[in-house]
Design an enzyme around this catalytic site. Sequence first.
Site, mmCIF file in Angstrom:
data_model
loop_
_atom_site.group_PDB
_atom_site.id
_atom_site.type_symbol
_atom_site.label_atom_id
_atom_site.label_comp_id
_atom_site.label_asym_id
_atom_site.label_seq_id
_atom_site.Cartn_x
_atom_site.Cartn_y
_atom_site.Cartn_z
ATOM 1 N N GLU A 227 0.893 -1.161 0.000
ATOM 2 C CA GLU A 227 0.000 0.000 0.000
ATOM 3 C C GLU A 227 0.918 1.193 0.000
ATOM 4 O O GLU A 227 1.628 1.411 0.985
ATOM 5 C CB GLU A 227 -0.808 0.079 1.300
ATOM 6 C CG GLU A 227 -1.643 -1.113 1.623
ATOM 7 C CD GLU A 227 -2.785 -1.249 0.685
ATOM 8 O OE1 GLU A 227 -3.165 -0.246 0.056
ATOM 9 O OE2 GLU A 227 -3.287 -2.367 0.565
ATOM 10 N N CYS B 246 -1.971 8.979 3.099
ATOM 11 C CA CYS B 246 -1.754 8.473 1.736
ATOM 12 C C CYS B 246 -2.878 8.971 0.836
ATOM 13 O O CYS B 246 -2.715 9.074 -0.368
ATOM 14 C CB CYS B 246 -1.794 6.955 1.675
ATOM 15 S SG CYS B 246 -0.939 6.137 2.963
HETATM 16 C C1 UN1 Z 1 -3.693 6.794 5.113
HETATM 17 O O1 UN1 Z 1 -4.115 7.560 4.272
HETATM 18 O O2 UN1 Z 1 -2.481 6.710 5.300
HETATM 19 O O3 UN1 Z 1 -9.189 6.714 4.744
HETATM 20 C C2 UN1 Z 1 -4.641 5.988 5.906
HETATM 21 C C3 UN1 Z 1 -8.695 7.371 5.661
HETATM 22 C C4 UN1 Z 1 -8.275 6.653 6.921
HETATM 23 C C5 UN1 Z 1 -7.020 5.882 6.702
HETATM 24 C C6 UN1 Z 1 -5.955 6.675 6.014
HETATM 25 N N1 UN1 Z 1 -9.331 5.761 7.325
HETATM 26 O O4 UN1 Z 1 -8.564 8.577 5.584
#
Ligand code: UN1
Length: 522
Positions: free
Chosen positions: A274, A308
């Site tokens: 990921e 991310c």
């Molecule tokens: C990440 O973006 O590193 O979808 C994780 C989201 C969170 C998880 C993010 N539930 O924004």
Amino acid sequence: MPCEPGVGRIRAQQTMSSVLIHPTEAGVTAQNYINGEWLASDSTFQSLNPANRNHVVGTVPVASRSQVRDAVLAAKAAFPAWKNKSWVQRGEIVDNLSQLIKRDLEELSRMVTIECGKPINEGRADVVEALHMAQYVAGLSRLPIGHAISSEIPAKDAYILRKPKGVVGVITPWNFPFAIPLWGILPAVLAGNTVVFKPSEETPIVAHKLAKLFEEAGFPRGVINTVHGFGEDTGDALVKDPDVNVMLFTGSLAVGKMIQQSAASEVHKFVVTEMGGKNATIVLEDANLDIAVNAAVLGAFKTSGQRCVTSGRMIVDKKVEAQFTERFLEKVKRIVIGDGLRDDVFMGPLISQEGVKKWQHHNAKAKEEGGEILFDGQVLTGPDHANGNFVEPFVYRFASYKPDTFCLKEEAFSPHVAIIGVDGIEEAVRVYNDTKYGLAMAVITEDYRKFRYVRDNADYGLGYVNLPSIGAEVHLPFGGVKGSGNGHPAAEGAIEAVTHKVAFTVNHAHEIVMAQGLSTTL
Ligand code: UN1
């Protein structure tokens, strides 16, 4: 739509006296957890609070290569007994964990905020997301783990079953230090695998607390081992260990690529990556601009842009770009930046000084590449921000798309936002797709035909309509396409990666009858 906490307050509040809550809290001494024992290492490092680098959150061992090997061997030794328990028995231990997370919710939330900097509301959401994962996985233990399927031959019963793969290595990032580890670890152990967990070196104290909870929940020795340290040694030893059967990795594209390359030479090793994103919020000409502006602010600045799934690009139809930009900037100016333990703060610090340098580099590139600077965010150095990694948002604009730029293509992992004007939906999707990534996409429109076009033509793993590009839930697959991931999502998707699907066929007749009309006579 009501404002988020911290948005809608004037920036002058940043200069009010700071609330010094944590420098007096005692630092924690973390340990590795190998085969049910708490172990130190020869060398250690310190975990610092990103809101106040004078505050040492804890001291952490650097697991040596031989300690990583011990952890893998402990996981390998624990595997046969663990896999022979029923899914329901394993699920009950996961349920114990969920009760402990509930019990410690406030303490854990605060710890997340202190060690990774995000505001307390986000620290709590991280722990709640972890709790949801534990509840979801405990529930899965009583759901089907395969299915019966008809055979061509009436006297045969055929089944598709799931079997665990063995030792699973889990390497996780610092931005969701509580939730992301559980996206991988819990599906792995529910399915009967055993685990070696290498948390981010930026948030080891949260990981240490998580390891303590694994022990208290009753996972038998060796089932979940934790080793601390840095990627170059501790992480590398785990990735290259021949007895690791699956690697679950969440982090940068560069590291994910190295892990995939190193695993490619070992046939049995399965890798889940990921990685990052250069995500976007697409605002079409018919968008409800209240929704568009709120979605943009949340998508760009929650976790100070360090998700991310952060939207670093606002791809906006030229017909509404001026209006959108004016309203977006109005909110940007009101963002309150400070120590995440203060409840009026919307944006906490960046994780490290390296993070600040990266943000500065992206900003400099945007200037160099011709972006029109709309909000020239600065590093904050006043009394409230003196020893933290605090920066303001940086916002710029390209009236028309400029391909082949660093600033519009590379992930900034910080509050660095481009507004890009486009002519219509087709150009919007073309611009959206023009990066090496494909993680999260949000489209703002009132027209169901338009969102369907975007749904079917944009490259992403997580798509949203009239929402920010952040905020995924654990019972959905979390992952991306292209450079964002290798197509094996985490969270809901992780069970696929940590199990083999096997075919199992039983003959109930007294003679053998073969499929495909195959003859059985000599
Ligand atoms: C990440 O973006 O590193 O979808 C994780 C989201 C969170 C998880 C993010 N539930 O924004």
